[in-house]
Design a protein around this motif. Structure first.
Motif, short mmCIF file in Angstrom:
data_model
loop_
_atom_site.label_atom_id
_atom_site.label_comp_id
_atom_site.label_asym_id
_atom_site.label_seq_id
_atom_site.Cartn_x
_atom_site.Cartn_y
_atom_site.Cartn_z
N LEU A 1 -17.62 4.19 13.67
CA LEU A 1 -17.92 3.36 14.84
C LEU A 1 -19.26 2.65 14.67
O LEU A 1 -19.38 1.45 14.97
CB LEU A 1 -17.93 4.22 16.11
N HIS A 2 -20.24 3.38 14.18
CA HIS A 2 -21.55 2.75 13.94
C HIS A 2 -21.43 1.66 12.87
O HIS A 2 -22.02 0.59 12.98
CB HIS A 2 -22.56 3.80 13.49
N LEU B 1 -19.68 -1.48 14.24
CA LEU B 1 -20.58 -2.23 15.12
C LEU B 1 -21.60 -3.02 14.30
O LEU B 1 -21.86 -4.20 14.58
CB LEU B 1 -21.28 -1.25 16.08
N ALA C 1 -10.24 2.12 20.83
CA ALA C 1 -10.86 0.81 21.05
C ALA C 1 -10.17 0.09 22.21
O ALA C 1 -10.75 -0.77 22.84
CB ALA C 1 -10.81 -0.04 19.80
N VAL D 1 -17.98 -4.74 23.25
CA VAL D 1 -18.33 -3.59 22.40
C VAL D 1 -17.06 -3.04 21.74
O VAL D 1 -17.04 -2.75 20.55
CB VAL D 1 -19.05 -2.50 23.22
N SER D 2 -16.00 -2.92 22.52
CA SER D 2 -14.72 -2.48 21.94
C SER D 2 -14.19 -3.50 20.94
O SER D 2 -13.66 -3.12 19.89
CB SER D 2 -13.68 -2.27 23.05
N MET E 1 -15.76 -3.13 17.63
CA MET E 1 -15.22 -2.04 16.81
C MET E 1 -14.05 -2.55 15.96
O MET E 1 -13.99 -2.35 14.75
CB MET E 1 -14.75 -0.88 17.69
#
Lengths: 434, 434
Positions: free
Chosen positions: B52-53, B56, B262, B301-302, B305
């Motif tokens: 996830l990091h 992003l 997500a 934000v989703s 991802m």
């Protein structure tokens, strides 16, 4: 294939409310150099991309720590489908306790894709038959009107009056609706620094509203996204905090107190629903069932962002927003003082404005009708954008009011914008009737 | 206040489809030790929170790199409200090109909160009047039925037959509906490894279906979440890839090829809509307008991802899922071989199963009716869960079929589950009619 015809698609698509929202977005894109007092977006100078990584780490730490998950469960919680009512409901409940003194059962909370989905779920639940209608204090947030259009639920306006809601008008509207065979299911109301009016109901009026709601057997749909953005030491209680009868459905937004990009809202709906066989469950359970048909569940990754933010600030968003609260206070003051300085002869000109003690919005009244072509003129000729108030009344009739939003601008932009706004208003006033 | 009555809330809340979905979830919670062939969730052993990091960071890098944003714009894009049609539409278009050979105009794509929201938007657009109905190949994914219930759009079943869709039945249903004054707006179809049937339409049938759709002036709503999970070297073209007449609305899911958490899906809707004044625009624009009333926009934000995941894999999710494709192939093989080994006398017992060449699902036919109490018996007495097929027909009548999902289990769990399933089936067969 031949083109589809707009008139053969859902009626909301030809509704003036929708066209208005789009016009407002579109004009901002067409005049990117204009100073815009239009968007109700939160201040963005404090955002930092590293925050997102930190929130995610904090929430993951919470899952494997306090929530007692092993790493596999935590990973599954973030990556897989999840609980329809959400995974940060416990944290939202702690936030409601910290900021509002509301003791909420986490099982009565549904975490939603922004407050918009919360509104849609509540209206979908309540609109069971064509005779079901919603009441809303007018002027009203266009997102509420949009959700109502989507489920084909008429919205009957209730006058706000000088106090923020005219209870006599509310009762009259309810009774008239019933006499016409309609079934009023609830009243939508924003008690603090409402969008767009800026109005705030005082405590006696809040209590009186709760009494009227009980007498007329109405649900109150309380939407209160701006209430932290006033004075930090004398916030009034929410309707929900005053509600000891499960009369209030509380629509929650983190778009202003957290950040819009997470798209996290919630609804606290602790109303008992009779399920038959002597069983009851909270209205939240029914909203959750509807949500399973709308978005299945809210992205756990997005929830992790808000969850991490809540954890980082000890669930206290009033404290987390101290810098933002100060920015909004400073901006409101700057706009109000700047209008007075630039329009010293306002009273003679027939120009006035309200002075909300919090929130994002100020309403300016002018001695000429304000419509979309006039906004376009203001953008083109004066380089300043604002929002015609008539869009919040759901009718096409221009009104002599415009809304200024003070949330997004820096002091330098505000000064430049006020110069332009004053020039626009002065020119219009002196150009005579038309 | 007194309790609300379920019967006074929206009719979808008392629909058997919804109760069935909940029963299936609830029973899995009640028997956590059971081996479950029920959920259609993707394999989760390869997920890693660090992904996830990384996603992003990759997407942020894209914003400030290829997308040409300065850091402020990139930050705003992640934190603020955003474009209603989404911010990864360009990347989704590249993914459609890489995986499907579809050349999509990014402006015809709406990024949604999972495929569920995409289905809801399309049905809301098409359900303009009470006479508007949807056709769907039966058995049908319950999420589609749920979305239809939410907008009060009847779903008329079309027989699947041995080939995956019975075109004669389709034509007959359309004509019968029209004769009854109904307006069929489209046909929902999953051409590859359908949920729950596992059926795949061959290419001549796909072409024939497109011809029938043109003749009968029907939109095709193509949902194809499992199609990458078959043979890697002879994938059939999607209906959308074969469509040169904008006849197909393509409903996209990243829940299986990306990850469910997500909540990112999309809809490719390039159908021209006549807007009046000789203007046209893609149906996607109308779906976007509806979306503004449902969720405002999909969490950036989703989207970041999924965007990061797409960037990391060069937009090629077939390649990104090579490990998963192999897991699903292995699991299908293991279940099919394991059933044959454990039920050597299946034919005499009246037990059989299909052998889909891809996807998550296998349908087992048994010589007894399969209903929810029987599932509960299987869970309690044999420790194995599966899904009664009758739920996918939208009727309450038990059928002699059950669905096995092979996507989530490890080889050891499959062995244990098959032992239990074989014991359950054998016991039921030998316990005689009932």
């Amino acid at each position: 294939m031949g083109p589809l015809r707009l008139g053969e698609l859902h009626g909301s698509l030809t509704d003036p409310v929708l066209a208005a929202m789009e016009f407002l977005n579109e004009i901002a894109n067409r005049y990117p150099e204009a100073v815009s007092f239009a968007p109700g977006r939160p201040y963005e100078e404090f955002f930092d991309v590293q925050d997102l990584h930190r929130y995610l780490r904090a929430f993951h730490q919470y899952l494997v720590g306090e929530a007692g998950m092993d790493p596999r469960q935590a990973r599954r919680t973030l990556f897989q489908y999840g609980r329809t009512k959400g995974i940060i409901h416990e944290l939202v409940a702690r936030n409601l306790a910290a900021d509002e003194g509301i003791q909420a059962d986490p099982e009565s909370i549904v975490v939603t894709v922004g407050c918009q989905e919360a509104m849609l779920l509540v209206l979908r639940a309540l609109r069971a038959e064509p005779r079901d209608v919603l009441l809303a204090v007018s002027p009203v947030y266009v997102g509420l009107t949009g959700a109502a259009r989507l489920v084909e639920m008429p919205v009957l306006p209730v006058r706000d009056g000088p106090a923020g809601i005219d209870l006599d008008d509310l009762v009259a509207r309810v009774r008239q609706a019933r006499a016409e065979g309609l079934r009023p299911r609830g009243l939508y109301v924003a008690p603090d620094f409402a969008n767009p009016s800026g109005a705030t109901l005082d405590v006696p009026l809040r209590r009186a509203l709760l009494r009227v709601a009980a007498e007329e057997d109405l649900l109150l749909l309380e939407d209160n996204p701006y209430r932290l953005f006033g004075s930090t030491d004398d916030r009034l209680p929410t309707l929900k905090a005053l509600d000891d009868d499960a009369r209030v459905v509380y629509l929650g937004s983190y778009a202003k107190t957290g950040f819009p990009g997470a798209r996290i809202g919630y609804v606290l709906a602790d109303q008992p629903v009779d399920l038959g066989d002597s069983r009851t469950g909270p209205l939240a359970d029914q909203l959750s069932r509807l949500k399973s048909m709308v978005t299945v569940n809210t992205s756990p990754v997005s929830q992790a962002m808000l969850g991490g933010l809540l954890l980082e600030h000890g669930y206290d968003l009033a404290k987390a927003n101290l810098r933002e609260i100060e920015v909004y206070r400073r901006n409101r003051r700057q706009v109000l003082d700047g209008l007075a300085a630039r329009l010293p002869d306002a009273a003679e000109l027939g120009v006035r404005w309200n002075s909300p003690s919090g929130g994002f919005f100020i309403v300016v009244t002018v001695p000429f009708p304000v419509d979309d072509p006039l906004l376009e003129f203001s953008a083109r000729e004066h380089g300043v954008l604002w929002t015609p108030m008539h869009h919040f009344y759901g009718e096409g009739v221009p009104l002599p009011h415009l809304r200024l939003s003070v949330s997004l601008l820096t002091p330098e932009r505000i000064e430049r914008g006020l110069d332009r706004l004053a020039a626009f208003v002065s020119q219009r006033v002196h150009s005579g009737p038309g």
